[in-house]
Design a protein around this motif. Structure first.
Motif, mmCIF file in Angstrom:
data_model
loop_
_atom_site.group_PDB
_atom_site.id
_atom_site.type_symbol
_atom_site.label_atom_id
_atom_site.label_comp_id
_atom_site.label_asym_id
_atom_site.label_seq_id
_atom_site.Cartn_x
_atom_site.Cartn_y
_atom_site.Cartn_z
ATOM 1 N N GLY A 103 -17.902 28.186 -34.786
ATOM 2 C CA GLY A 103 -17.266 26.937 -33.645
ATOM 3 C C GLY A 103 -17.435 27.292 -32.102
ATOM 4 N N VAL A 104 -19.022 26.840 -32.332
ATOM 5 C CA VAL A 104 -20.087 27.518 -31.703
ATOM 6 C C VAL A 104 -20.900 25.741 -30.539
ATOM 7 N N ASP A 105 -20.563 25.847 -29.424
ATOM 8 C CA ASP A 105 -21.250 24.228 -28.948
ATOM 9 C C ASP A 105 -22.256 24.258 -28.702
ATOM 10 N N VAL A 106 -24.066 24.145 -29.404
ATOM 11 C CA VAL A 106 -25.282 23.741 -29.347
ATOM 12 C C VAL A 106 -25.590 22.498 -28.838
ATOM 13 N N ASN A 107 -26.231 22.446 -28.182
ATOM 14 C CA ASN A 107 -26.944 20.851 -28.035
ATOM 15 C C ASN A 107 -28.524 20.738 -27.360
ATOM 16 N N SER A 108 -29.329 20.526 -27.521
ATOM 17 C CA SER A 108 -30.958 20.080 -26.816
ATOM 18 C C SER A 108 -31.302 21.040 -25.801
ATOM 19 N N GLY A 109 -30.227 21.244 -24.484
ATOM 20 C CA GLY A 109 -30.485 22.164 -23.223
ATOM 21 C C GLY A 109 -30.831 23.454 -23.887
ATOM 22 N N ASP A 110 -29.975 24.187 -25.011
ATOM 23 C CA ASP A 110 -30.451 25.531 -25.007
ATOM 24 C C ASP A 110 -31.325 25.965 -25.483
ATOM 25 N N LYS A 111 -31.461 27.459 -26.119
ATOM 26 C CA LYS A 111 -33.171 28.043 -27.016
ATOM 27 C C LYS A 111 -32.401 28.755 -28.060
ATOM 28 N N ILE A 112 -33.003 27.560 -29.500
ATOM 29 C CA ILE A 112 -32.393 27.985 -30.236
ATOM 30 C C ILE A 112 -33.505 29.314 -30.956
ATOM 31 N N LEU A 113 -33.043 30.230 -31.546
ATOM 32 C CA LEU A 113 -33.734 31.483 -32.342
ATOM 33 C C LEU A 113 -33.531 30.754 -33.348
ATOM 34 N N THR A 114 -34.764 30.671 -34.423
ATOM 35 C CA THR A 114 -34.293 30.807 -35.801
ATOM 36 C C THR A 114 -35.473 31.317 -36.742
ATOM 37 N N LEU A 115 -34.331 31.701 -37.919
ATOM 38 C CA LEU A 115 -35.335 33.620 -38.523
ATOM 39 C C LEU A 115 -34.702 32.698 -40.035
ATOM 40 N N SER A 116 -36.257 33.189 -40.663
ATOM 41 C CA SER A 116 -36.447 31.859 -41.817
ATOM 42 C C SER A 116 -36.837 33.023 -42.787
ATOM 43 N N THR A 117 -36.729 33.107 -44.219
ATOM 44 C CA THR A 117 -36.833 34.297 -44.937
ATOM 45 C C THR A 117 -36.431 33.050 -46.302
ATOM 46 N N CYS A 118 -37.690 33.657 -47.655
ATOM 47 C CA CYS A 118 -37.606 33.571 -48.777
ATOM 48 C C CYS A 118 -36.773 33.925 -49.863
ATOM 49 N N ASN A 125 -40.170 27.095 -53.476
ATOM 50 C CA ASN A 125 -40.125 26.103 -52.076
ATOM 51 C C ASN A 125 -38.512 26.286 -51.587
ATOM 52 N N GLN A 126 -38.425 26.768 -51.472
ATOM 53 C CA GLN A 126 -36.557 27.031 -50.835
ATOM 54 C C GLN A 126 -36.499 28.176 -50.356
ATOM 55 N N ARG A 127 -35.715 28.037 -48.663
ATOM 56 C CA ARG A 127 -35.739 29.219 -48.007
ATOM 57 C C ARG A 127 -33.885 29.911 -47.695
ATOM 58 N N PHE A 128 -33.656 30.496 -47.122
ATOM 59 C CA PHE A 128 -33.382 31.289 -46.160
ATOM 60 C C PHE A 128 -32.918 30.977 -45.155
ATOM 61 N N VAL A 129 -32.168 30.519 -44.299
ATOM 62 C CA VAL A 129 -32.175 30.640 -42.786
ATOM 63 C C VAL A 129 -31.178 30.430 -41.965
ATOM 64 N N VAL A 130 -31.295 31.272 -40.640
ATOM 65 C CA VAL A 130 -30.431 31.551 -39.614
ATOM 66 C C VAL A 130 -30.367 30.767 -38.471
ATOM 67 N N MET A 131 -30.240 29.804 -37.750
ATOM 68 C CA MET A 131 -29.929 30.148 -36.499
ATOM 69 C C MET A 131 -29.375 30.243 -35.152
ATOM 70 N N ALA A 132 -29.705 30.646 -34.470
ATOM 71 C CA ALA A 132 -28.620 31.123 -33.169
ATOM 72 C C ALA A 132 -29.425 29.970 -31.819
ATOM 73 N N ARG A 133 -28.405 30.566 -31.040
ATOM 74 C CA ARG A 133 -29.012 29.827 -29.649
ATOM 75 C C ARG A 133 -28.735 31.063 -28.547
ATOM 76 N N LEU A 134 -29.473 30.680 -27.327
ATOM 77 C CA LEU A 134 -28.866 31.303 -26.324
ATOM 78 C C LEU A 134 -27.803 31.429 -25.793
ATOM 79 N N LEU A 135 -27.637 33.012 -25.778
ATOM 80 C CA LEU A 135 -26.074 32.728 -24.735
ATOM 81 C C LEU A 135 -26.090 32.121 -23.450
ATOM 82 N N ARG A 136 -25.529 31.564 -22.412
ATOM 83 C CA ARG A 136 -25.297 31.226 -21.560
ATOM 84 C C ARG A 136 -24.838 32.212 -20.575
#
Length: 366
Positions: free
Chosen positions: A309-324, A333-344
């Protein structure tokens, strides 16, 4: 002697001579046959001896193979005995505070803290509680205090990443030489299997307002790539670099720990997670300044195992964590990814609605 008696004597002589000659011929043929049989027997004996020698040689090779296997098993057992200590030493290189490796001590109570926001009005400390949210883990300890000492050793230390509830508490490395310069180096720059946490050359650092649209961080997962084992005690000997990131495979874990601390020398920041997913390939989500950030966000949410339940849009700063990972089979060729946005500014750190997404898009890696 009469002519008749002389002829009779001559005939007997010839007869005896002929018989003798026939006897000689007969005996000669038998000798030849005897010699032939002896030759055959000798050849057969030689072949048998050669076969026996081959069997003996085969047995010797088998015995040597068994001895070699035994030596290998012994070496493997020795390697297992020393592996734990070696991994602990490797993890210690990153300066992980032991008190932050164990999530069992986290609770749903609010932390005791003074200031709850940073100089830019963004929250760093939990001020709301509820449900299974581990509020006490969000006490404002971002790890940024380590930056000065680490940067004095290597100026490529450019940020600090800490994920409460796990032992992910590492410097973030950045090189202008190549995107993956640090993939097999420690933060000190020494060659190493486990590498460190690193970011591409295009990444920039500063305050939250000046970060790139998508800050991508990479880390290896050599310890927990197949079964996504969930751990409550993230021992440095077992979970190194991003091995603990895959705890976000689990919906209840994501609800307990939905925030990430990421700090630069300019600002300590908190990000709220909005997607956790598996994917084939990496090209679509690793652009630092993508032209279609909304498309990346939408794709990440459609793949996410959980609905946040998180509002996110292109105006936010995104943090992407990627691992094998190898969760979907033995393909690279597969990855596990966690994406988060900067708190406003003005937002608070508190419980986040997280539920399982039964229709999440799974990777095409088979």
């Amino acid at each position: 002697m009469s002519e008749k008696s002389s002829h009779a004597h001559f005939d007997w002589t010839l007869l005896f001579a002929a018989a003798a000659w026939l006897l000689v011929l007969s005996l000669g043929g038998g000798v030849d046959r005897l010699l032939d049989r002896e030759a055959v027997a000798a050849a057969s004996l030689q072949q048998q001896e050669e076969a026996d020698a081959a069997i003996l040689a085969s047995h010797a090779r088998m015995e040597e193979s068994l001895r070699e296997e035994s030596r290998g098993l012994a070496a493997a057992r020795t390697a297992v005995l020393v592996e734990g200590g070696r991994k602990a030493a490797l993890a210690a290189e990153a300066g992980i505070p032991a008190s932050q490796n164990i999530s069992a001590g986290d609770s749903t109570a609010l932390p005791a803290a003074g200031s709850t926001t940073n100089a830019y009005g963004r929250p760093l400390v939990a001020t709301k509680k509820g449900g299974s949210f581990k509020a006490s883990a969000y006490n404002g300890v971002t790890g940024a205090g380590n930056l000065p000492s680490f940067r004095s050793v290597n100026s490529d230390v450019s940020a600090w990443l800490r994920i409460p509830g796990t032992n992910i508490n590492y410097p973030v490395m950045h090189s202008n030489i190549s995107d993956h310069y640090y993939s097999n180096l420690t933060w000190q720059g020494a060659p190493h299997y486990y590498g460190c946490i690193w970011t591409p050359t295009a990444t920039t650092f500063g305050t939250g307002d000046t970060l790139p649209a998508n800050t991508v961080l990479y880390g290896h997962n050599w310890n927990n790539a197949i079964n996504q084992v969930r751990a409550a005690n993230f021992s440095p000997a077992k979970y190194i670099m991003f091995a603990a990131l895959t705890n976000y495979h689990y919906t209840d874990w994501a609800a307990q720990y939905p925030y990430i601390y990421y700090s630069t020398p300019s600002e300590q920041m908190a990000f709220v997670i909005f997607a956790c997913f598996y994917t084939e390939g990496t090209d679509w989500y690793i652009q630092t300044n993508p032209g279609n950030l909304d498309g990346i966000i939408s794709e990440a949410q459609s793949r996410s195992r959980h609905v946040f339940g998180v509002d996110v849009n292109s105006g936010d700063k995104i943090l992407t964590l990627s691992t094998c990972t190898r969760f979907y089979g033995n393909t690279s060729n597969q990855r596990f990814v966690v994406m988060a946005r900067l708190l406003r500014p003005g937002e608070e750190i508190g419980p986040v609605s997280v539920s399982y997404n039964p229709n999440h898009r799974q990777p095409n890696v088979w």
